[in-house]
Each structure stands twice: as C-alpha cells, then as structure tokens.
Design an enzyme around this catalytic site. Structure first.
Site, PDB file in Angstrom:
ATOM      1  N   GLY A   1      34.235  43.934  26.938  1.00 25.68           N
ATOM      2  CA  GLY A   1      34.484  43.564  28.335  1.00 25.68           C
ATOM      3  C   GLY A   1      33.581  44.411  29.209  1.00 25.68           C
ATOM      4  N   THR A   2      33.210  43.910  30.377  1.00 26.85           N
ATOM      5  CA  THR A   2      32.199  44.659  31.126  1.00 26.85           C
ATOM      6  C   THR A   2      32.610  45.183  32.499  1.00 26.85           C
ATOM      7  OG1 THR A   2      31.221  42.517  31.408  1.00 26.85           O
ATOM      8  CG2 THR A   2      30.125  44.024  29.934  1.00 26.85           C
ATOM      9  N   THR A   3      32.129  44.595  33.588  1.00 23.69           N
ATOM     10  CA  THR A   3      32.128  45.335  34.851  1.00 23.69           C
ATOM     11  C   THR A   3      33.428  45.264  35.660  1.00 23.69           C
ATOM     12  OG1 THR A   3      29.806  44.797  34.915  1.00 23.69           O
ATOM     13  CG2 THR A   3      30.737  45.703  36.918  1.00 23.69           C
TER      14      THR A   3
ATOM     15  N   ALA B   1      25.727  40.952  30.413  1.00 21.82           N
ATOM     16  CA  ALA B   1      27.096  41.036  29.883  1.00 21.82           C
ATOM     17  C   ALA B   1      28.169  40.855  30.951  1.00 21.82           C
ATOM     18  CB  ALA B   1      27.292  42.379  29.176  1.00 21.82           C
TER      19      ALA B   1
ATOM     20  N   ALA C   1      36.911  48.487  30.777  1.00 24.77           N
ATOM     21  CA  ALA C   1      35.616  48.031  30.281  1.00 24.77           C
ATOM     22  C   ALA C   1      35.452  48.649  28.902  1.00 24.77           C
ATOM     23  CB  ALA C   1      34.504  48.492  31.206  1.00 24.77           C
TER      24      ALA C   1
END
Lengths: 262, 227
Positions: free
Chosen positions: A43-45, A218, A89
C-alpha cells in the site's frame, strides 16, 4: 472456547496482545529469508494534516505487487477508536493485521479498565506494534503508519509519524508516508496555512494525493470512471468521521477542472 | 489417619446456597428491562467509580450484584472471551447465549468444587438487529450456575420478590424515561427516594453505531427521573 480466567499472578491485565499469548494464539508470522517484492501487496501514499477543528487523514486506494496493480480499492485509512485513526503504508498484509490488532487493543483496554487510553498512550501502543514487526520489516515487509487523533484532554488534534523501528515522532502541522510521500508531502507543505477549515484542508489533501499519483507509479489517482476516490477521514471533538464519496467526487471534479484550466 | 466427618451432599449444597444468598442480599439490587430502542439496566449504586453495569462487546452488556471483586473478575473474563472470539472468528459470531453458558459453567464449577461459592448474580444482555426488539435477550445467571432467560424485565439481587412485585409486568417495551422511572420507584420502595447520584444506568441502544453500549450521565438521568 472456555472463559479465560487467570490467577492473579499471571493475569494479562488490559493488554490484548498479552491475552492472545496467554491464550495460546500463534505469534505473528516471522519471515525467514527474503520475500520477493512481487509476491505480496504494497500500500502506498497517505497524508495527515492538522486543521482548525482537529486532524484529517487521507490515503490513495492502490495496492501493487511488484509492477502490477493488484487492488484498486484498498483502504489505508482506518478508525482506531472513537477519537483516533490510523493510516498505513507498506506491506498490506501485516499492515492491515496490525491495524486490526491496534483497534482491538484500544477497545479491549477501554473495556477492561473502564476508560480509554490517553492519546499519547495510544500512540505508544502503536509504536510497540511496529517494533515487534521489525524482524519482518528487515525482510522487506515494512509497515509505516501515521497515527492521528483528537486529544480530548488538550482539546486539540495531534498527529504522529513512525519509522520501521517503532520510532515515534510527533508532528505539529502535517505528515506523510509511503512511496509517494515525498511529492504529497511537498504539496501539503506548500499549501498549508495555520487554522485551515475542513473544506480547504480536504482540497489540499486531495491535491497532494493527485500530485503523488502523477509522479509515483505505486500511488493511484482518482478514478471517476469507476467511482474510486481516496479515503478521507476527519477526527474532531465529535469523533472520527469518514467523508462520503459524493463529497469527494465533487471536490475531485473541481480539482480536475482547476488542472484543466491551468 | 483421621476419617473426615460425613456430611450429606444435600446439606453441603444447601449451606453453600445459603451462604451465597446471604452475601448477595447484602448488596443493592438492579433491574434490567427492554425499552422501545433496546435494553436498559438500572442499578442502585452510590459509588461513582465502582461500576455494576458495563460493556462486554458491541451489542452485549454485563451487570452484576453481590461481591464486587467476584463479579468484576467475571466481567473481565467476559470481555476477554468476547474479544478473543471476535478476533479468531468474526465480530458477528460473538453472542450472549454462548457467553451466558460459559458463565454458567464457571459458576457451577466453583459452586460444586470450590470451598466457597461466588456471592454473585449476573446478567448478560444482548440487543438484536431487529427494530422490533425481537432479537433482544436477557440472561439471568445465579451463583450456582442456574441460567434463566427472561422476556421483558428482570430483577437481580437480594429482595427480588419484593422488587419484582413493585415493578409489575411490562406489557410492551416502554419509552426509556418511563421505564427508568418505573424501575427506580420499584428499587426505592415507598419509604425512600432515589436520586441520580444513587443510581447507575446504562443502555444498549439500537441505532447509535457498532458499540451500542452507552452510560447515562447524571444530567440525562435527572431529566429522565422528573416526569
């Protein structure tokens, strides 16, 4: 499943993690050897911003496995309890499990002790959970959350950043985490003003995630065709509230029109 | 080797039951009843910090009368049982009936095998999803592990017969304030008046989110007590 009654000398107290251990539940899986990055979801931002009434948490919806988009509607912003929330994240599996345990820990403490933990106490609990994930983090399965909440004692919103070792750092204005955090953080930093209202702070967070999605593969941008928008939640004296998709759709539309005009 | 004295099992059980009942009768009673939006639990409790009524899980509440440290130990065990079950299965798999059975097992075990029975009577209440209150449950569990499920209202404590007589029967679930007034006057009797400070009232209320348990503050309680 029997009633868990303990002798006074080995009572787990209000700790849910300790209760799990005493009740014979397995410890979190520790990873031996390295895990190929493409084999699990990331998972990112996420960003968090303080504003006049409290704090706002926002996160994009994309999960990736290596170079593939593995999930388009992943949620990375969760309520921790009535007056706090957490955005994550990193490796999605351990992160979501960590949030689940964190939510349970806060509720368990509140019920056993008859009152909630202080906001600082909640932030420290999360710190310990990240630290216990360190062996997995060393293999690449890092979880780096942001914790935000409304401190009822102080009457103010507060937010905390972490690193993979469980280090806890309180920020006074804004925080960001994940692969797009550099870009998102910069947008927030430039647009931030003291005492912003809920509307302008929501616009700022959406803008930050939009820019991060532009620069970081991403991070997922808004998807009006499928109706997928970031998860945005505000935490004020009234508690944790997730903004509904209609409002986010309108604000995203306005953002897109502003961009088109530029 | 000394031979132990023979005591008839009936006598042992009777003595233990008398002992437990005496302990329970020393404390104040409480009443739980169904109202139009859920279940209310109304306890006479002069302490503002030591609680008789508490939250166990999303839609489940606990109440105890008798010896505080004993029912508090049961309360914590209930929270642990529910949280562990919710963690290992799912939140919707946690239910009052199974918890009540666990309590009954524990209390029954202590009653027959330990030196001293627990001097407690407890209540496990759960509200159902249904607006009509069809899924609401009230389990009354005694010191010896006897479980009874009640329909509209239940009285726990020493003077249950007197208080039940004063309370009468609810035909349909009342509004919260009406129910509280009726319960409080049943707890007080004719010679006494109970004020908000003498009471501890909490509700399991439908429509207030996942965690349905809510305590009534002194102001709200005082307002409910004045018709």
């Amino acid at each position: 499943m029997n009633l868990p009654l303990f002798r006074p000398h080995d009572d787990p107290g209000p700790s849910f993690a300790e209760l799990l251990r005493r009740s014979g539940f397995e410890e979190a899986v520790t990873v031996n050897g390295s895990v190929p990055v493409g084999d699990y979801r990331h998972g990112t931002t996420c960003v968090a911003v303080r504003y006049a009434d409290g704090v706002l948490l926002a996160g994009d919806r994309r999960a990736t496995s290596g170079n593939l988009i593995s999930h388009r509607t992943l949620e990375k912003v969760f309520p921790a309890d009535r007056h706090s929330g957490v955005a994550i994240a990193g490796a999605a599996g351990p992160a979501i499990e960590m949030v689940r345990l964190f939510q349970l820990q806060l509720e368990h403490y509140e019920k056993v002790e008859g009152g909630p933990l202080s906001l600082e106490g909640k932030a420290n609990q999360l710190s310990q959970m990240i630290r216990s994930n360190l062996p997995a983090a060393m293999q690449g399965m890092a979880v780096v959350p942001i914790f935000a909440g409304f401190d009822l004692g102080r009457g103010d919103g507060r937010l905390f950043e972490y690193d993979v070792t469980g280090g806890r750092y309180e920020e006074t204005q804004h925080a960001s985490t994940g692969s797009g955090s550099l870009h998102a953080g910069t947008v927030v930093k430039l647009g931030y003003r003291d005492g912003m209202d809920a509307g302008s702070v929501t616009d700022l967070a959406l803008d930050a995630l939009f820019e991060a999605a532009d620069e970081d593969s991403a991070t997922g941008g808004p998807d009006p065709i499928r109706g997928i928008y970031p998860v945005v939640a505000v935490i004020t004296a009234d508690g944790y509230t997730r903004l509904d998709d209609d409002e986010l759709a309108d604000r995203t539309q306005a953002l897109l029109e502003r961009r088109r005009a530029q | 080797m000394n031979m132990p004295f023979y005591v008839a099992p009936e006598q042992v059980m009777k003595d233990r039951a008398d002992y437990a009942r005496k302990g329970i009768a020393r404390g104040r009673s409480l009443i739980a009843f169904r109202f139009d939006e859920g279940i209310a639990i109304c306890a006479e409790n002069t302490s503002s910090t030591l609680r008789k009524v508490s939250e166990i899980y999303d839609r489940i509440a606990f109440a105890g009368v008798g010896k505080y440290n004993e029912f508090d130990q049961l309360r914590i065990a209930g929270v642990r049982h529910a949280d562990l079950k919710g963690y290992s299965f799912s939140r919707e798999d946690v239910d009052a009936r199974s918890l009540a059975n666990q309590y009954a097992q524990s209390l029954g075990q202590v009653f027959t095998h330990e030196m001293k029975p627990m001097e407690v009577e407890i209540l496990v209440a759960e509200i159902g999803e249904d607006e009509s209150g069809a899924g609401d449950q009230l389990f009354h569990i005694l010191y010896d592990g006897t479980v009874m499920d009640e329909d509209m209202s239940v009285v726990l404590g020493g003077e249950t017969d007197t208080i039940s007589g004063r309370l009468g029967a609810f035909d349909t679930p009342p509004a919260l304030a009406d129910g509280i007034r009726q319960a409080v006057s049943a707890l007080a009797g004719e010679d006494r008046t109970l004020t908000a400070a003498d009471l501890e009232v909490a509700v399991l209320q439908r429509g207030i989110g996942r965690r349905a348990f809510r305590r009534l503050g002194d102001d709200e309680l005082a307002a409910a007590l004045t018709p």
